[in-house]
Write an enzyme that holds these catalytic residues in place. Structure first.
Site, PDB file in Angstrom:
ATOM      1  N   LYS A 121       9.179  47.695 -13.322  1.00 32.31           N
ATOM      2  CA  LYS A 121       8.124  46.880 -13.948  1.00 32.31           C
ATOM      3  C   LYS A 121       6.792  46.982 -13.209  1.00 32.31           C
ATOM      4  O   LYS A 121       6.736  47.373 -12.045  1.00 32.31           O
ATOM      5  CB  LYS A 121       8.594  45.438 -14.071  1.00 32.31           C
ATOM      6  CG  LYS A 121       9.566  45.324 -15.269  1.00 32.31           C
ATOM      7  CD  LYS A 121       9.789  43.945 -15.761  1.00 32.31           C
ATOM      8  CE  LYS A 121      10.691  44.023 -17.004  1.00 32.31           C
ATOM      9  NZ  LYS A 121      11.355  42.779 -17.293  1.00 32.31           N
ATOM     10  N   ARG A 144      19.305  43.918 -14.672  1.00 31.91           N
ATOM     11  CA  ARG A 144      19.113  44.855 -15.785  1.00 31.91           C
ATOM     12  C   ARG A 144      18.266  46.007 -15.268  1.00 31.91           C
ATOM     13  O   ARG A 144      17.115  45.800 -14.887  1.00 31.91           O
ATOM     14  CB  ARG A 144      18.415  44.126 -16.942  1.00 31.91           C
ATOM     15  CG  ARG A 144      18.124  44.974 -18.160  1.00 31.91           C
ATOM     16  CD  ARG A 144      17.406  44.144 -19.229  1.00 31.91           C
ATOM     17  NE  ARG A 144      17.069  44.943 -20.389  1.00 31.91           N
ATOM     18  CZ  ARG A 144      15.986  45.704 -20.480  1.00 31.91           C
ATOM     19  NH1 ARG A 144      15.111  45.752 -19.489  1.00 31.91           N
ATOM     20  NH2 ARG A 144      15.760  46.415 -21.568  1.00 31.91           N
TER      21      ARG A 144
HETATM   22  C1  8Y7 Z   1      13.726  42.429 -19.911  1.00 22.76           C
HETATM   23  C2  8Y7 Z   1      14.500  42.475 -21.079  1.00 22.76           C
HETATM   24  C3  8Y7 Z   1      12.939  43.977 -21.186  1.00 22.76           C
HETATM   25  C4  8Y7 Z   1      14.057  41.465 -18.920  1.00 22.76           C
HETATM   26  C5  8Y7 Z   1      15.847  40.751 -20.357  1.00 22.76           C
HETATM   27  C6  8Y7 Z   1      11.277  46.516 -19.569  1.00 22.76           C
HETATM   28  C7  8Y7 Z   1      14.478  43.793 -23.185  1.00 22.76           C
HETATM   29  C8  8Y7 Z   1      10.774  45.662 -20.629  1.00 22.76           C
HETATM   30  N1  8Y7 Z   1      12.768  43.401 -19.985  1.00 22.76           N
HETATM   31  N2  8Y7 Z   1      15.556  41.653 -21.307  1.00 22.76           N
HETATM   32  N3  8Y7 Z   1      13.991  43.450 -21.870  1.00 22.76           N
HETATM   33  N4  8Y7 Z   1      15.131  40.656 -19.195  1.00 22.76           N
HETATM   34  N5  8Y7 Z   1      16.885  39.909 -20.530  1.00 22.76           N
HETATM   35  O1  8Y7 Z   1      10.407  46.943 -18.764  1.00 22.76           O
HETATM   36  O2  8Y7 Z   1      13.427  41.307 -17.880  1.00 22.76           O
HETATM   37  O3  8Y7 Z   1      12.467  46.844 -19.463  1.00 22.76           O
HETATM   38  S1  8Y7 Z   1      11.966  45.269 -21.877  1.00 22.76           S
END
Ligand code: 8Y7
Length: 279
Positions: free
Chosen positions: A221, A255
């Site tokens: 990020k 994640r």
């Molecule tokens: C997150 C996410 C994304 C996160 C959860 C990226 C779909 C942006 N970020 N879902 N999704 N938490 N639960 O950079 O921080 O991966 S998308």
């Protein structure tokens, strides 16, 4: 602490790694539907081989300023991938969507967890999850993906995120979603400045007081780019550091894009945490 997601019961006594599977058409080749389905499936299988405990399948980018995708396009991207994976892997499949119709189709196709960056605020989303037995990750976001990074403002970011997540979790419980099915996520980068993100990670323990397992997504990020000066493709080391810190601050699931590196780093964290102290 056991997470219930459909037929899966995940003991969150050790840190779990959620691997990211983005299903987006390859912009360089016009190979059609089959190409992006099969390359997403191949990538998903490689993440399982690298030790992913959960796969998060998404068909619409929620990055700042991303172009929205139609319902039909999103279904066409994610459903064939979930169908292909569901009967050949032993880990739960999460569907990253805020659209209730995508949630329903994904659950039908074999998804066991819904990962909703809008925390089931879309009309009908709460009912889809309540009428199933899947898990749900409720994430905090200020604003919408189109506008969220314009000028995020909080009086007290931790208290505001905490209050929002508490309210959304209470809404789920009231709708009949059992407590062990619920995960909470502060939503790093979703309507947050560098300082907001850093404060949230420092004070993750305050969110743990809500009594639900926490999921953290910091992988690649922009806050990590701001700290290291590295472009998105060169944030592996920063991402692994962030995953380690997140788990040490109490996150139960991270994640991530880089599953192998994260799994190995978290094995070290777990080994040190588990070791009985000797003199
Ligand atoms: C997150 C996410 C994304 C996160 C959860 C990226 C779909 C942006 N970020 N879902 N999704 N938490 N639960 O950079 O921080 O991966 S998308």
């Amino acid at each position: 602490m056991i997470l219930h997601c459909a037929q899966f019961k995940l003991p969150l006594t050790r840190p779990h790694v959620m691997g990211i599977v983005n299903v987006t058409p390859d912009s360089f080749s016009d190979g059609g539907q089959f190409t992006h389905t099969s390359s997403a499936v191949a990538h998903a299988l490689s993440l399982v081989a690298q030790g992913a405990d959960i796969l998060d399948v998404g068909g619409e980018s929620t990055r700042p300023n991303a172009t929205p995708v139609s319902l039909q396009e999103e279904l066409d991207r994610v459903i064939p991938v979930i169908e292909a994976l569901a009967d050949q892997i032993a880990v739960p499949i999460s569907i990253d969507t805020y659209k209730p119709a995508v949630m329903a189709a994904a659950i039908q196709a074999g998804a066991s967890l819904v990962n909703d960056v809008r925390a089931l605020q879309e009309e009908g989303a709460l009912d889809v999850v309540a009428n199933s037995d899947v898990g749900i990750c409720l994430m905090h976001m200020q604003g919408t993906p189109q506008t969220m990074q314009a000028n995020p403002q909080y009086i007290d970011v931790v208290q505001e995120v905490k209050a929002f997540l508490a309210e959304r979790a209470a809404m789920c419980i009231k709708a009949g979603i059992e407590k062990p099915r619920i995960l909470l996520d502060p939503g790093f980068g979703f309507g947050k400045t560098r300082a907001h993100n850093i404060t949230l990670i420092q004070k993750l323990a305050e969110l743990q007081e809500l009594g639900f397992p926490l999921l953290v997504g910091l992988s690649r990020k922009s806050v990590l780019g701001q700290v290291t000066g590295q472009d998105v493709d060169a944030r592996l080391h920063a991402s692994v550091a962030a995953a380690v810190i997140s788990v040490m601050k109490g996150a139960k699931i991270v994640r991530v894009h880089d599953v192998k590196a994260t799994v190995e780093a978290l094995k070290v964290v777990a080994a040190i945490a588990d070791q009985y102290h000797e003199e």
